[in-house]
Design an enzyme around this catalytic site. Structure first.
Site, PDB file in Angstrom:
ATOM      1  N   GLU A  47       0.803  -1.210   0.140  1.00  0.00           N
ATOM      2  CA  GLU A  47      -0.107   0.039  -0.159  1.00  0.00           C
ATOM      3  C   GLU A  47       0.953   1.181   0.007  1.00  0.00           C
ATOM      4  O   GLU A  47       0.471   2.111  -0.900  1.00  0.00           O
ATOM      5  CB  GLU A  47      -0.959   0.060   1.190  1.00  0.00           C
ATOM      6  CG  GLU A  47      -2.222  -0.934   1.218  1.00  0.00           C
ATOM      7  CD  GLU A  47      -1.818  -2.348   1.324  1.00  0.00           C
ATOM      8  OE1 GLU A  47      -0.890  -2.708   1.876  1.00  0.00           O
ATOM      9  OE2 GLU A  47      -2.852  -2.924   1.247  1.00  0.00           O
ATOM     10  N   HIS A  91      -9.750  -5.693   9.873  1.00  0.00           N
ATOM     11  CA  HIS A  91     -10.402  -5.460   8.666  1.00  0.00           C
ATOM     12  C   HIS A  91     -11.733  -5.152   9.003  1.00  0.00           C
ATOM     13  O   HIS A  91     -12.938  -5.200   8.069  1.00  0.00           O
ATOM     14  CB  HIS A  91     -10.490  -6.845   7.757  1.00  0.00           C
ATOM     15  CG  HIS A  91      -9.377  -7.675   7.618  1.00  0.00           C
ATOM     16  ND1 HIS A  91      -8.474  -8.019   8.414  1.00  0.00           N
ATOM     17  CD2 HIS A  91      -8.721  -7.456   6.212  1.00  0.00           C
ATOM     18  CE1 HIS A  91      -7.381  -8.713   7.841  1.00  0.00           C
ATOM     19  NE2 HIS A  91      -7.600  -8.158   6.488  1.00  0.00           N
TER      20      HIS A  91
END
Lengths: 331, 397
Positions: free
Chosen positions: A65, A134
């Site tokens: 990322e 998550h």
């Protein structure tokens, strides 16, 4: 909303349409992220885009990322309009330096000579049984940083109109989508439209109490307002749609009208979006408030995997209903 | 014209006075200056004299009622005059309503309600101002008794309520003025005055001796009993005259030296403590001190101290010797800078002329305000006081 909007599409489809329309309109718009091409993301939001625009404009990246967000910052500075896909909002932690110290600062530090017209699309929201890493809603983090705009769409219509505006914006916009809302259907017109950033939407008009709700909590607030109506309480639901820029006037005006406010946001309450909004309302509508501004958000715990426990950490229609009833002194 | 009898303001900060008793009945003839009623202020019970000559009429307050200062409580009427029609009761801005005791459903949350009585939502407060609603007249409907906007709107729509007499007292109100004041003043002193304490033990043998000798003379002459307290007042006052700083006051902006030595004497009364003052005690002889002390003690017990009895103290003595206390620390009475706590005289084994001896010993504890007095000054004062107690004769000549 235009009256011709009879067509109903899902939230995911609205996002996909916005991207496709902007990519057709502007050849510099491109997408990069993990599993965005062949897979069309785990949520199938981007399905079909790689077929139309090819692998050069819908780019699968390694699991890095920080790396591909940095690439996007550079690409934006040098002429592209990248849309970065960060699969789970929890992973924005890896992009913080690129977003906070680079993307948010470049326009200012270059005296306006550089621009960073990029969008980061990512997700928020719990109750997907995805556990603590998550399931978070971390949009408050970016809302805290000058130079970043933060968008929180709550309907397919808003998602499409706001994403198109975000892509056309000359500087970085972070776009949070509720991962539980992708299948939500709603009216979206076929013709072109955009929605300006910084304009709140009154999702439902009412007189007795204002429910300020963001993203995933807008539907919860609307559900609660239906329950409240049966209890004789008329609730107004305001969706700020963007945490920055923030439409303070609409929030304050509604608070002045109803005198009671609950702010509901799925992020953590502590130092969260609810705190900022409640403070804006308390300052702007103090002499019209008949009760303290109440905040509801995610419980201050890592989101548990256990489904019953996970469900207990976020506001629900019932908990908002009960809180509103108590605030209206009607229990 | 009828003359109104009003609850007088006897002190600068006085809000209310408690009517203790009417000394005249409705219809009684009174002359100007004649005692008419007794009231209790923050500090004392005092008699109020009739403001004019005539017949007492239109009595509007009963004994026990707490009445805002400036409120008319009766009239003095000349022949042919009638009690004037009720005027709005509140003539001064200091007037405070009491929650009226009209019929309301009795709840079990009386305490909680009264605690929440002053809580008003911001909107309700604004509306009350705009609609000219008196917040003290409004009952809050909030979960904790808070006054909400709807309560103000309802009150604004409702006809103005009649003034009701304030006979019913809540339990908080029934705390006597003295007890309430003691609570307030001691808290204020203890939390704002930087106290420190200096302790000395004194051999009271000479004091005992002088009491028997000198005091006996007075007792024979004036049939007055001279107590240890009287001796202490006399000695402390004389020593204080040589220690102006210990006799000084903290006045907010600094230290204020007092020209006179006015000794307050802490006295237990029914529900608290009062400290009436013997002014100029350094210049009074033992007999005068004893007479003054006896008068104050008797009137304190009867609750008949006057305002003037309690004003102007520059130093206070608190003696718990009669309760067999060895030693204790007292709380300063601002703006005074010190208070002396005196324990009882008890036989102790102490070194005396190089040998263990049983001596009558006494412990003095001086509480001092460090803004006015430092440790050395306190110690010097206490040392000279101890010397005076060891050799009292020359100080009392």
């Amino acid at each position: 909303m235009p009256e011709v909007a009879q067509r109903e599409v899902t939230f995911a489809q609205a996002i996909r349409e916005a991207l496709a329309e902007e990519m057709r309109r502007d050849a510099t718009v491109c997408i990069l992220g993990e599993d965005v091409a062949e897979a069309g993301t785990p949520f199938k939001v981007l399905s079909g885009l790689v077929e139309e625009f090819g692998k050069d404009r819908v780019l699968d990246t390694p699991i890095s990322e920080a790396g591909f967000t940095g690439m996007a910052v550079g690409a934006a500075m040098t002429g592209l309009r990248p849309v970065v896909d960060i699969m789970f909002g929890d992973f924005i932690t890896l992009t913080m330096d690129q977003m906070v110290n680079q993307a948010a600062k470049v326009h200012y530090m270059s005296g306006g000579r550089w621009k960073v017209p990029m969008v980061m699309r990512t997700t928020l929201g719990a109750t997907r049984r995805s556990a603590a890493q998550h399931s978070q809603s971390l949009h408050a983090w970016f809302s805290h940083v000058p130079g970043l705009k933060v968008v929180l769409p709550s309907t397919p219509y808003d998602a499409k109109g706001l994403l198109k505006t975000a892509i056309r914006d000359e500087n970085p916009v972070v776009f949070f989508e509720d991962k539980m809302m992708y299948k939500l259907k709603g009216p979206v017109p076929t013709e072109e439209y955009t929605i300006p950033l910084g304009v709140a939407d009154i999702k439902r008009e009412g007189n007795d109490i204002t429910l300020v709700a963001t993203s995933s909590m807008v539907q919860v607030a609307l559900g609660a307002s239906t329950l409240l109506e049966k209890a004789g309480i008329s609730a107004e639901v305001i969706d700020p749609r963007t945490t920055w820029p923030l439409d303070e006037k609409t929030l304050i005006d509604s608070a002045k009208k109803t005198s009671r406010v609950i702010v509901i946001d799925e992020g953590y309450g502590r130092y969260g979006v609810t705190a900022e909004i409640a403070s804006v309302i308390a300052e702007g509508a103090f002499y019209d408030l008949d009760a303290p501004v109440k905040r509801m958000g995610a419980m201050h715990v890592p989101i548990p995997f256990s489904p019953p426990l996970e469900d207990a950490t976020v506001p629900t229609e019932n908990s908002v209903f009960e809180a509103a009833r108590a605030l209206c002194n009607r229990n | 014209m009828p003359i109104s009898v009003v609850m007088p303001a006897l002190e600068m900060a006085q809000e209310t006075g408690k009517l203790i008793a009417w000394l005249k009945k409705e219809g009684d003839r009174v002359s100007k200056g004649e005692p008419l009623l007794e009231i209790e202020t923050d500090k004392a019970i005092m008699e109020i004299e009739s403001p004019g000559e005539g017949v007492l009429g239109g009595v509007k307050a009963e004994a026990g009622a707490e009445i805002p200062v400036g409120q008319t409580i009766a009239w003095i009427l000349r022949p042919g005059e009638n009690v004037p029609i009720d005027q709005p009761v509140s003539q001064s801005g200091r007037h405070k309503e009491h929650p009226s005791s009209q019929a309301v459903p009795v709840t079990t949350e009386v305490a909680a309600k009264s605690a929440a009585q002053n809580r008003v939502s911001p909107k309700a407060r604004r509306l009350a101002k705009e609609l000219k609603v008196d917040l003290t007249e409004v009952r809050g409907s909030g979960a904790g008794g808070e006054i909400l906007a709807s309560d103000i709107e309802a009150a604004a729509g409702a006809p103005a309520k009649q003034q009701l007499p304030t006979a019913a007292q809540t339990s908080a109100d029934s705390l006597s003025t003295i007890a309430r004041l003691m609570a307030e003043r001691t808290t204020q002193s203890w939390t704002s005055v930087p106290h420190f304490f200096v302790v000395r033990e004194v051999d009271a043998g000479a004091l005992n001796g002088v009491r028997v000798q000198i005091a006996a003379a007075f007792e024979n002459k004036q049939s007055l009993r001279i107590t240890h307290t009287d001796l202490l007042i006399a000695l402390v006052a004389r020593v204080l005259a040589r220690h102006p700083r210990v006799n000084a006051s903290w006045m907010g902006d600094g230290i204020h030296n007092n020209a006179d030595v006015n000794i307050g004497l802490a006295m237990a009364v029914e529900d608290g403590v009062v400290a009436p003052v013997i002014p100029g005690a350094d210049r009074l002889d033992l007999g005068q001190i004893a007479a003054h002390r006896k008068d104050l003690t008797e009137r304190a017990r009867a609750g008949k101290l006057r305002h003037a009895d309690l004003a102007g103290g520059t130093f206070t003595i608190s003696n718990l010797g009669m309760y067999n206390v060895d030693a204790f620390s007292a709380i300063i009475i601002p703006p005074q800078a010190a208070i002396l706590a005196v324990g009882h005289i008890a036989d102790r084994v102490v070194p005396f002329e190089g040998k263990p001896a049983i001596r009558p010993m006494l412990t003095l504890t001086l509480s001092a305000d460090h803004r006015v007095i430092d440790g050395a000054r306190a110690a010097l004062f206490l040392d000279e006081l101890v010397q005076a107690m060891l050799f009292p004769g020359k100080w009392l000549e």
